[in-house]
Design an enzyme around this catalytic site. Sequence first.
Site, PDB file in Angstrom:
ATOM      1  N   ALA A 102     -37.515  -3.670  51.473  1.00 50.77           N
ATOM      2  CA  ALA A 102     -38.697  -4.351  50.921  1.00 50.77           C
ATOM      3  C   ALA A 102     -39.902  -3.450  51.230  1.00 50.77           C
ATOM      4  CB  ALA A 102     -38.868  -5.756  51.476  1.00 50.77           C
ATOM      5  N   HIS A 123     -44.304   1.644  55.016  1.00 52.37           N
ATOM      6  CA  HIS A 123     -43.075   2.440  55.070  1.00 52.37           C
ATOM      7  C   HIS A 123     -43.297   3.808  54.416  1.00 52.37           C
ATOM      8  CE1 HIS A 123     -41.280  -1.781  54.941  1.00 52.37           C
ATOM      9  NE2 HIS A 123     -40.763  -1.290  56.054  1.00 52.37           N
ATOM     10  N   GLN A 149     -30.596  -8.225  65.192  1.00 51.68           N
ATOM     11  CA  GLN A 149     -31.948  -8.317  65.751  1.00 51.68           C
ATOM     12  C   GLN A 149     -32.687  -9.570  65.290  1.00 51.68           C
ATOM     13  OE1 GLN A 149     -33.134  -4.566  63.692  1.00 51.68           O
ATOM     14  NE2 GLN A 149     -35.111  -5.566  63.448  1.00 51.68           N
ATOM     15  N   ASP A 170     -45.337  -2.158  64.939  1.00 51.93           N
ATOM     16  CA  ASP A 170     -44.396  -2.758  65.893  1.00 51.93           C
ATOM     17  C   ASP A 170     -44.554  -2.030  67.226  1.00 51.93           C
ATOM     18  OD1 ASP A 170     -42.578  -4.627  64.090  1.00 51.93           O
ATOM     19  OD2 ASP A 170     -42.999  -2.823  62.968  1.00 51.93           O
ATOM     20  N   ARG A 198     -42.588  -9.284  55.211  1.00 47.13           N
ATOM     21  CA  ARG A 198     -42.645 -10.753  55.248  1.00 47.13           C
ATOM     22  C   ARG A 198     -43.882 -11.300  54.542  1.00 47.13           C
ATOM     23  NH1 ARG A 198     -40.279  -9.436  60.200  1.00 47.13           N
ATOM     24  NH2 ARG A 198     -38.276 -10.445  60.600  1.00 47.13           N
TER      25      ARG A 198
HETATM   26  P1  AMP Z   1     -39.188  -2.722  59.026  1.00 43.55           P
HETATM   27  O1  AMP Z   1     -38.678  -2.420  57.667  1.00 43.55           O
HETATM   28  O2  AMP Z   1     -40.123  -3.880  59.094  1.00 43.55           O
HETATM   29  O3  AMP Z   1     -38.105  -2.764  60.074  1.00 43.55           O
HETATM   30  O4  AMP Z   1     -40.094  -1.482  59.429  1.00 43.55           O
HETATM   31  C1  AMP Z   1     -39.598  -0.171  59.376  1.00 43.55           C
HETATM   32  C2  AMP Z   1     -40.610   0.757  59.981  1.00 43.55           C
HETATM   33  O5  AMP Z   1     -41.838   0.662  59.246  1.00 43.55           O
HETATM   34  C3  AMP Z   1     -40.961   0.406  61.433  1.00 43.55           C
HETATM   35  O6  AMP Z   1     -41.097   1.608  62.180  1.00 43.55           O
HETATM   36  C4  AMP Z   1     -42.266  -0.332  61.303  1.00 43.55           C
HETATM   37  O7  AMP Z   1     -43.067  -0.254  62.450  1.00 43.55           O
HETATM   38  C5  AMP Z   1     -42.903   0.425  60.144  1.00 43.55           C
HETATM   39  N1  AMP Z   1     -43.955  -0.389  59.518  1.00 43.55           N
HETATM   40  C6  AMP Z   1     -43.840  -1.680  59.110  1.00 43.55           C
HETATM   41  N2  AMP Z   1     -45.025  -2.119  58.641  1.00 43.55           N
HETATM   42  C7  AMP Z   1     -45.898  -1.098  58.769  1.00 43.55           C
HETATM   43  C8  AMP Z   1     -47.286  -0.926  58.477  1.00 43.55           C
HETATM   44  N3  AMP Z   1     -48.015  -1.919  57.958  1.00 43.55           N
HETATM   45  N4  AMP Z   1     -47.862   0.269  58.725  1.00 43.55           N
HETATM   46  C9  AMP Z   1     -47.135   1.278  59.275  1.00 43.55           C
HETATM   47  N5  AMP Z   1     -45.812   1.188  59.562  1.00 43.55           N
HETATM   48  C10 AMP Z   1     -45.205   0.013  59.327  1.00 43.55           C
END
Ligand code: AMP
Length: 293
Positions: A43, A48, A72, A163, A200
């Site tokens: 997503a 990302h 997780q 995160d 989300r």
């Molecule tokens: P996720 O798909 O939510 O597991 O996130 C994958 C990676 O993208 C993780 O390293 C997150 O910290 C990073 N990430 C998610 N949201 C953001 C954002 N708004 N800005 C920068 N990195 C992000």
Amino acid sequence: MHFCALKKTVDVIIFESSLQLRNHLDKLRLQSLDIAFVPTMGALHEGHLSLIKTAKSSASVTVCSIFVNPTQFNDPSDLQKYPRPIERDIALLKKAGCTILFLPTVEEMYPADEKKSWSIDLEALDHIWEGEHRPGHFQGVTQIVHKLFSLVEPDAAIFGQKDYQQVMVIQKMLKIKKLPVRLVTVPTRREENGLALSSRNERLSAEGRQRAGVIYQSLCWIKDHLTTKSFADLEREAILRISDEEGFTIEYLAICAAETLKKKTEHHPTEKYVVITAVWLEGIRLIDNMILN
Ligand code: AMP
């Protein structure tokens, strides 16, 4: 069962099989190419994509993984509702110039006959903030990231500051497991109103998404007033700003030492601080943080 490379678009080679991915990466390594890795749950959004951009400037080859990791999630309905717009994700990766996508199934990552169970001593990080409110979450995160790192063997791994505690956990895991991976952290990308981009957010109403900007505004307010009020007053006022808005429930909001995430009560000029928060709105859990000095 192992699959070959599934699809080949102009730029992105998609692997479902660990073995096929490993063989492909081994060939690239033989050409002395270094690898930057971006693990995600898909997503994809601009946050990302800024990780992908950093990966591309950190190494010759960029590998992205998309895997919604069941271990997780401590809330089954969150796992079930997690968005999975895979065709759109592939198009975005292609546009961003990411050449390799690892897209495994749950069975591929967690084979039924796998004997090993996972447990790692993350000390306090496992029991505070996200660790406290999402029991088992960081065990699941480290379990999957360790599996992915063992497979990809990246030179660099790119994570988002969004995160914050997760970055600290990964750093700790690298140290415990003695893995030679360079961790690169990328600043949080935000919507126009300041709301941290998150997969989300798609589940919020348009109105909720707009009003959720109050979280960022409150973190900025703390940053602006860091040296003028006590930490207790800063936290109290920021919590009030958010919880005065209809529908917002705060799980935690705290000013902590940036290096340890231990809660702090007073300002020392030489110490670095971060404010971290988790807020519920419309049944969605939103997390954010800001380095304060
Ligand atoms: P996720 O798909 O939510 O597991 O996130 C994958 C990676 O993208 C993780 O390293 C997150 O910290 C990073 N990430 C998610 N949201 C953001 C954002 N708004 N800005 C920068 N990195 C992000």
